[in-house]
Design a protein around this motif. Structure first.
Motif, PDB file in Angstrom:
ATOM      1  N   MET A  56     -58.215  18.329   5.942  1.00  0.00           N
ATOM      2  CA  MET A  56     -56.505  18.249   4.650  1.00  0.00           C
ATOM      3  C   MET A  56     -55.264  17.158   6.010  1.00  0.00           C
ATOM      4  N   LEU A  57     -55.764  18.540   7.595  1.00  0.00           N
ATOM      5  CA  LEU A  57     -55.103  17.626   8.040  1.00  0.00           C
ATOM      6  C   LEU A  57     -55.456  17.345   9.176  1.00  0.00           C
ATOM      7  N   ILE A  58     -56.901  16.228   9.171  1.00  0.00           N
ATOM      8  CA  ILE A  58     -57.832  15.884   9.652  1.00  0.00           C
ATOM      9  C   ILE A  58     -56.908  14.085   9.805  1.00  0.00           C
ATOM     10  N   ASP A  59     -56.727  13.830  11.047  1.00  0.00           N
ATOM     11  CA  ASP A  59     -56.276  12.498  11.484  1.00  0.00           C
ATOM     12  C   ASP A  59     -56.470  11.669  12.829  1.00  0.00           C
ATOM     13  N   ASP A  60     -56.180  10.811  13.437  1.00  0.00           N
ATOM     14  CA  ASP A  60     -56.750  10.131  14.649  1.00  0.00           C
ATOM     15  C   ASP A  60     -56.501  11.122  15.591  1.00  0.00           C
ATOM     16  N   GLU A  61     -55.744  11.385  16.173  1.00  0.00           N
ATOM     17  CA  GLU A  61     -55.456  12.359  16.728  1.00  0.00           C
ATOM     18  C   GLU A  61     -56.284  13.927  16.613  1.00  0.00           C
ATOM     19  N   VAL A  62     -56.549  14.526  16.229  1.00  0.00           N
ATOM     20  CA  VAL A  62     -57.685  15.907  15.350  1.00  0.00           C
ATOM     21  C   VAL A  62     -59.597  14.975  16.139  1.00  0.00           C
ATOM     22  N   ILE A  63     -59.626  13.622  15.374  1.00  0.00           N
ATOM     23  CA  ILE A  63     -60.524  13.227  15.502  1.00  0.00           C
ATOM     24  C   ILE A  63     -61.495  13.190  16.499  1.00  0.00           C
ATOM     25  N   ASP A  64     -59.770  12.959  17.797  1.00  0.00           N
ATOM     26  CA  ASP A  64     -60.444  12.108  19.197  1.00  0.00           C
ATOM     27  C   ASP A  64     -60.534  13.725  19.839  1.00  0.00           C
ATOM     28  N   PHE A  65     -59.460  14.567  19.510  1.00  0.00           N
ATOM     29  CA  PHE A  65     -59.986  15.989  20.131  1.00  0.00           C
ATOM     30  C   PHE A  65     -61.336  17.101  19.807  1.00  0.00           C
ATOM     31  N   VAL A  66     -61.435  16.291  18.605  1.00  0.00           N
ATOM     32  CA  VAL A  66     -62.435  17.462  17.791  1.00  0.00           C
ATOM     33  C   VAL A  66     -63.893  17.086  17.943  1.00  0.00           C
ATOM     34  N   ASN A  67     -63.896  16.000  18.303  1.00  0.00           N
ATOM     35  CA  ASN A  67     -64.975  15.072  18.613  1.00  0.00           C
ATOM     36  C   ASN A  67     -65.439  15.439  20.661  1.00  0.00           C
ATOM     37  N   ARG A  68     -64.651  15.560  21.212  1.00  0.00           N
ATOM     38  CA  ARG A  68     -64.337  15.236  22.606  1.00  0.00           C
ATOM     39  C   ARG A  68     -64.597  17.223  22.760  1.00  0.00           C
ATOM     40  N   GLU A  69     -63.849  17.932  22.089  1.00  0.00           N
ATOM     41  CA  GLU A  69     -64.128  19.611  22.898  1.00  0.00           C
ATOM     42  C   GLU A  69     -64.706  20.008  21.744  1.00  0.00           C
ATOM     43  N   CYS A  70     -65.632  19.466  20.695  1.00  0.00           N
ATOM     44  CA  CYS A  70     -66.069  20.969  19.778  1.00  0.00           C
ATOM     45  C   CYS A  70     -67.625  20.425  19.890  1.00  0.00           C
TER      46      CYS A  70
END
Lengths: 453, 52
Positions: free
Chosen positions: A193-207
């Motif tokens: 529900m709360l995925i946005d561009d910042e979340v996408i950048d973070f998750v794809n970089r760190e997780c």
């Protein structure tokens, strides 16, 4: 012990203890089935009765071939692993290598089937402070011994409701990697529900992995996965998941669905996931009380088993067409899977793996959070309830009588302690329904893997 | 006539000889969270996988 079964006309012969897999014809399957029951002459005689068209010398040669495999340790291998069942846990006693961080015991969806009681784990809304999370990461580092790879799953509830805390905790963990020689692997499990561009950048970089909850068909998903006003979330989360996955660059992810009594025909949901462009999937049977309306019933069982087989056929067909996809439970690596120490030592909950609540309490795993009597201690004071820890440490393949004679025991490692507890009242019990599903999944996975070679 | 074909697999008895290193992933940490299976996990000790 062998396990012999047929899948789509292919006979699979699994030598349980060596892990050897053979593909054979009906004649061989019939002879193997009685090989250990009778002396040579009787085995050949009985096989000849069933296959009168086969010349006797061919039967004798086949008997020799089976004997050759037996002598090579690839058939009828005895189980000699019980003495080492507790060895890995003994050797790594006190070492913690994975934490499920419950950063948010609150959620922006109110899924009725949620095992976590709409994210609150039958308690009050709560979120983890940075200080508590930092202490949890320090606890993990301090208790990880020589283990290099440390796993941390941001879980809830919905972890993105405290995204700032998640970011700061990852940053803190990274800052300690070099000095401690540790390598953190993060997973985020989210409803999207709360995925946005910042979340996408973070998750794809760190997780290293991200688990995205989607149940498949819109009407199935929206039946349970609703917000507090009862509105379905499918339309909101699907484009966000698609954007995240498209930007993921090949890193691991899973579209993870739950199927219930209302959709035992879950292959239709898998098909929707594929149609949406996802190719790394997981579909899990619901975990709930037996009297819950969404609980899978005995009548659902044959439907679900048939769906698992149809899913295997779909995977095979799509792979042949150059459009492969992966299904979590069918990802079996016959050549590079876990060693036998791992296979016999149990799942690791309560020993090497623990869940941390927002207040820092430790539980054996995420499914035990909030269960009276299962609190292990806290990240501040460490493990205090050694009786519970020792109980979990004793969970292994040989701790459950039923598992000793089960052909799938080296693939499930004795099963899920939480499922066992909820089904039988004991972590050393056996959740029979889950076992039936698991065995079907393993049969399909092994047959698929064998057909690829 | 070939009646049986052996698929290439890891020899589990062989894997019992060297002890486990414990570096592998915790069982249900990653994707399912509600059922236990270890078959889909990878051995992290590449030197120890003995399959051809």
């Amino acid at each position: 012990m062998i396990h012999s079964y047929s899948f789509d006309g292919v006979n699979v012969l699994l030598d349980v203890c060596s892990g050897a897999v053979h593909v054979c014809d009906d004649l061989c399957a019939d002879m193997a089935a009685i090989y250990t029951d009778f002396p040579r002459g009787e085995v050949v005689f009985r096989t000849a009765q069933k296959h009168p068209e086969v010349p006797e010398n061919e039967l004798e040669e086949l008997y020799d071939a089976l004997t050759g495999l037996k002598d090579a340790g690839q058939l009828f291998t005895p189980d000699t692993f019980e003495p080492i069942a507790g060895e890995l846990k003994d050797r790594t006693a006190g070492v913690v290598k994975a934490l499920c961080l419950h950063v948010a015991h609150t959620c922006n969806l109110t899924c009725a089937y949620c095992f976590a009681g709409q994210g609150r784990y039958h308690g009050r809304d709560a979120v983890m402070s940075f200080e508590t999370g930092k202490r949890a990461l320090d606890f993990l580092i301090e208790n990880s011994g020589t283990r290099r790879n440390l796993e941390v799953d941001f879980f809830g509830g919905e972890p993105l409701m405290v995204f700032d805390t998640v970011k700061h905790l990852v940053s803190y963990a990274r800052s300690r990697e070099k000095e401690t020689g540790k390598n953190f692997r993060f997973t985020l499990t989210t409803n999207g529900m709360l995925i946005d561009d910042e979340v996408i950048d973070f998750v794809n970089r760190e997780c290293s992995n991200v688990v995205l909850s989607l149940d498949g068909r819109k009407e199935i998903h929206d039946r349970y996965r609703v917000d507090r006003s009862g509105r379905g979330s499918w339309d909101i989360v699907v484009p966000k998941f698609q954007k995240l996955v498209a930007a993921r660059g090949g890193k691991n992810y899973y579209i993870r669905g739950t199927f219930t009594h209302h959709n035992p025909d879950f292959l239709k949901d898998v098909q929707v996931m594929l149609d949406l462009g996802f190719d790394s999937l997981s579909m899990e049977p619901v975990v709930c009380a037996p009297d819950d309306p969404c609980a899978l019933t005995d009548e659902d069982m044959p439907v679900v088993l048939e769906q698992y087989e149809a899913l295997a056929r779909l995977m095979k067909r799509r792979a042949a067409e150059g459009r492969p996809f992966t299904f979590y439970h069918y990802m079996i690596d016959l050549r590079g899977g876990p060693c036998v120490y791992k296979r016999v030592s149990g799942c690791g909950s309560g020993t090497e793996y623990m869940a941390v609540t927002p207040s820092g309490d430790l539980y054996p795993c995420h499914q035990f959070v909030g269960e009276p009597g299962f609190r292990l201690g806290s990240v501040f004071g460490g493990v205090e309830n050694t009786a519970v820890r020792d109980k979990f440490a004793s969970c292994n393949v040989y701790a459950r009588e039923k598992c000793r004679s089960c052909w799938a025991r080296l693939y499930c490692s004795g099963g899920c302690a939480a499922n066992a507890y909820h089904a039988t009242g004991s972590v050393l019990g056996v959740y029979d329904y889950g076992c039936e599903l698991f065995k079907k999944r393993m049969e399909c996975a092994i047959a698929l893997a064998a057909s690829e070679q | 006539m070939e009646h049986i074909r052996t698929v290439s697999t890891r020899d589990l008895c062989e894997s019992a000889k060297n002890g486990g290193c414990g570096e592998c992933q915790t069982s249900c940490q990653s994707a399912c969270k509600t059922s236990c299976g270890i078959a889909n996990q990878q051995c992290e000790n590449k030197d120890d996988t003995d399959a051809e």
